[in-house]
Motif scaffolding. Structure first.
Motif, PDB file in Angstrom:
ATOM      1  N   ILE A   1       0.860  -1.121   0.011  1.00 47.34           N
ATOM      2  CA  ILE A   1      -0.069  -0.199  -0.107  1.00 47.34           C
ATOM      3  C   ILE A   1       0.929   1.092  -0.149  1.00 47.34           C
ATOM      4  N   THR A   2       2.111   1.162  -0.312  1.00 46.63           N
ATOM      5  CA  THR A   2       3.111   2.177  -0.343  1.00 46.63           C
ATOM      6  C   THR A   2       3.347   2.731  -1.647  1.00 46.63           C
ATOM      7  N   ASP A   3       3.271   4.066  -1.720  1.00 45.03           N
ATOM      8  CA  ASP A   3       3.622   4.734  -3.143  1.00 45.03           C
ATOM      9  C   ASP A   3       5.011   5.049  -3.189  1.00 45.03           C
ATOM     10  N   VAL A   4       5.428   5.653  -2.352  1.00 44.00           N
ATOM     11  CA  VAL A   4       7.027   6.162  -2.283  1.00 44.00           C
ATOM     12  C   VAL A   4       7.578   5.597  -1.034  1.00 44.00           C
ATOM     13  N   PHE A   5       8.658   5.040  -1.228  1.00 40.77           N
ATOM     14  CA  PHE A   5       9.713   4.334  -0.364  1.00 40.77           C
ATOM     15  C   PHE A   5      11.021   5.083  -0.155  1.00 40.77           C
ATOM     16  N   VAL A   6      11.359   5.659   0.946  1.00 41.75           N
ATOM     17  CA  VAL A   6      12.623   6.556   0.816  1.00 41.75           C
ATOM     18  C   VAL A   6      13.649   5.657   1.928  1.00 41.75           C
ATOM     19  N   TYR A   7      14.848   5.703   1.243  1.00 43.62           N
ATOM     20  CA  TYR A   7      16.064   5.090   1.980  1.00 43.62           C
ATOM     21  C   TYR A   7      16.999   5.861   2.037  1.00 43.62           C
TER      22      TYR A   7
ATOM     23  N   THR B   1      19.698   7.082  -1.327  1.00 47.27           N
ATOM     24  CA  THR B   1      21.236   7.534  -1.369  1.00 47.27           C
ATOM     25  C   THR B   1      21.946   6.739  -2.525  1.00 47.27           C
ATOM     26  N   ASP B   2      22.777   6.940  -3.134  1.00 54.55           N
ATOM     27  CA  ASP B   2      23.636   6.645  -3.978  1.00 54.55           C
ATOM     28  C   ASP B   2      24.952   6.092  -3.512  1.00 54.55           C
ATOM     29  N   ASN B   3      24.967   5.153  -2.692  1.00 58.46           N
ATOM     30  CA  ASN B   3      26.219   4.577  -1.914  1.00 58.46           C
ATOM     31  C   ASN B   3      25.753   2.966  -1.733  1.00 58.46           C
ATOM     32  N   ALA B   4      26.669   2.306  -1.411  1.00 60.23           N
ATOM     33  CA  ALA B   4      27.018   0.677  -1.785  1.00 60.23           C
ATOM     34  C   ALA B   4      26.276   0.219  -2.901  1.00 60.23           C
ATOM     35  N   GLY B   5      25.447  -0.602  -2.641  1.00 59.46           N
ATOM     36  CA  GLY B   5      24.966  -1.194  -3.610  1.00 59.46           C
ATOM     37  C   GLY B   5      23.584  -0.654  -4.472  1.00 59.46           C
TER      38      GLY B   5
ATOM     39  N   LYS C   1      21.506  13.170  -2.060  1.00 59.89           N
ATOM     40  CA  LYS C   1      22.726  13.262  -1.161  1.00 59.89           C
ATOM     41  C   LYS C   1      22.597  12.526   0.174  1.00 59.89           C
ATOM     42  N   GLN C   2      23.393  12.135   0.508  1.00 62.80           N
ATOM     43  CA  GLN C   2      23.593  11.519   2.031  1.00 62.80           C
ATOM     44  C   GLN C   2      23.296  12.689   2.943  1.00 62.80           C
ATOM     45  N   LYS C   3      22.416  12.360   4.015  1.00 70.13           N
ATOM     46  CA  LYS C   3      22.286  13.409   5.028  1.00 70.13           C
ATOM     47  C   LYS C   3      21.822  14.765   4.497  1.00 70.13           C
ATOM     48  N   SER C   4      20.986  14.573   3.523  1.00 66.30           N
ATOM     49  CA  SER C   4      20.194  15.819   2.988  1.00 66.30           C
ATOM     50  C   SER C   4      18.661  15.804   3.363  1.00 66.30           C
ATOM     51  N   SER C   5      18.472  16.372   4.232  1.00 62.79           N
ATOM     52  CA  SER C   5      16.946  16.410   4.497  1.00 62.79           C
ATOM     53  C   SER C   5      16.342  17.053   3.476  1.00 62.79           C
ATOM     54  N   ALA C   6      16.912  18.272   3.003  1.00 66.33           N
ATOM     55  CA  ALA C   6      16.277  19.271   2.051  1.00 66.33           C
ATOM     56  C   ALA C   6      16.103  18.450   0.649  1.00 66.33           C
ATOM     57  N   GLU C   7      17.014  17.711   0.228  1.00 70.91           N
ATOM     58  CA  GLU C   7      16.717  16.866  -0.728  1.00 70.91           C
ATOM     59  C   GLU C   7      15.674  15.916  -0.644  1.00 70.91           C
ATOM     60  N   ILE C   8      15.575  15.400   0.430  1.00 78.23           N
ATOM     61  CA  ILE C   8      14.460  14.456   0.511  1.00 78.23           C
ATOM     62  C   ILE C   8      13.142  15.298   0.456  1.00 78.23           C
ATOM     63  N   GLY C   9      13.014  16.105   1.181  1.00 80.40           N
ATOM     64  CA  GLY C   9      11.908  16.825   1.161  1.00 80.40           C
ATOM     65  C   GLY C   9      11.463  17.441  -0.490  1.00 80.40           C
ATOM     66  N   GLN C  10      12.521  17.843  -1.263  1.00 84.40           N
ATOM     67  CA  GLN C  10      12.459  18.251  -2.550  1.00 84.40           C
ATOM     68  C   GLN C  10      12.037  17.237  -3.431  1.00 84.40           C
ATOM     69  N   THR C  11      12.385  15.955  -3.146  1.00 79.89           N
ATOM     70  CA  THR C  11      12.243  14.918  -4.105  1.00 79.89           C
ATOM     71  C   THR C  11      10.721  14.391  -3.696  1.00 79.89           C
ATOM     72  N   LEU C  12      10.510  14.189  -2.272  1.00 78.64           N
ATOM     73  CA  LEU C  12       8.895  13.832  -2.144  1.00 78.64           C
ATOM     74  C   LEU C  12       7.951  14.777  -2.605  1.00 78.64           C
ATOM     75  N   THR C  13       8.372  16.266  -2.611  1.00 85.79           N
ATOM     76  CA  THR C  13       7.267  17.239  -3.150  1.00 85.79           C
ATOM     77  C   THR C  13       7.239  16.966  -4.623  1.00 85.79           C
ATOM     78  N   TRP C  14       8.390  16.349  -5.376  1.00 79.33           N
ATOM     79  CA  TRP C  14       8.331  16.295  -6.963  1.00 79.33           C
ATOM     80  C   TRP C  14       7.564  14.917  -6.906  1.00 79.33           C
ATOM     81  N   ALA C  15       7.727  13.752  -6.281  1.00 81.93           N
ATOM     82  CA  ALA C  15       7.152  12.683  -6.342  1.00 81.93           C
ATOM     83  C   ALA C  15       5.621  12.948  -6.097  1.00 81.93           C
ATOM     84  N   LEU C  16       5.243  13.611  -5.022  1.00 81.06           N
ATOM     85  CA  LEU C  16       3.500  13.973  -4.886  1.00 81.06           C
ATOM     86  C   LEU C  16       3.088  14.688  -6.133  1.00 81.06           C
ATOM     87  N   ASP C  17       3.747  15.577  -6.658  1.00 79.79           N
ATOM     88  CA  ASP C  17       3.388  16.461  -7.900  1.00 79.79           C
ATOM     89  C   ASP C  17       3.390  15.648  -9.242  1.00 79.79           C
TER      90      ASP C  17
END
Length: 150
Positions: A48-54, A79-83, A98-114
């Motif tokens: 039932i999940t639309d967007v998964f954040v890792y 994030t683009d690390n490990a595998g 980017k790692q440790k970027s809450s701003a990018e998480i927010g921007q990408t989530l907003t983009w995904a919703l739009d």
């Protein structure tokens, strides 16, 4: 208007503080903290999940949780690390941040919703890629090649 509910799955050192913060900020209807989940509960949640954040910043090996989310058809933000780059193709089957970027998480989530239709297509494309690349027959073939070449 899109209804958004954030589910933070799992248990860890931040769980007690998150529980208090969600209660203090009266976010109980928008943020759900699951604690530990059984494998069946994880499958049910991903269904039932639309967007998964890792947003990992550890260079752990191959993240199975991304495989599980992708196999469920979720749009993934990782994030683009490990595998992760072995699983996700940036802007084709998911989005890298980017790692440790809450701003990018927010921007990408907003983009995904739009861009819900686009993220659905990307999630389904990831699902198909996972089915092709990471099925047991393919894994056995790679394993056999490694064994036979040594």
């Amino acid at each position: 208007m899109v209804q958004v509910i954030f589910v933070i799955a799992g248990d860890g050192e931040l769980y007690p503080d998150l529980t208090k913060r969600v209660a203090t900020d009266h976010l109980n209807k928008k943020v759900i903290l699951t604690g530990n989940l059984t494998p069946q509960e994880v499958r049910d949640l991903l269904r039932i999940t639309d967007v998964f954040v890792y947003p990992s910043h550890h260079n752990e090996g191959f993240p199975n949780s991304i495989l599980e989310a992708g196999a469920s058809g979720c749009f993934v933000i990782v994030t683009d690390n490990a595998g992760t780059s072995e699983i996700v193709a940036n802007n084709l089957t998911g989005s890298f941040i980017k790692q440790k970027s809450s701003a990018e998480i927010g921007q990408t989530l907003t983009w995904a919703l739009d861009n819900h239709k686009k993220t659905q297509k990307m999630g389904m494309k990831l699902r198909e890629e996972i089915k092709k690349k990471f099925n047991w027959i393919k894994i056995a073939e790679v394993f056999y090649k490694v064994l036979s070449s040594s």
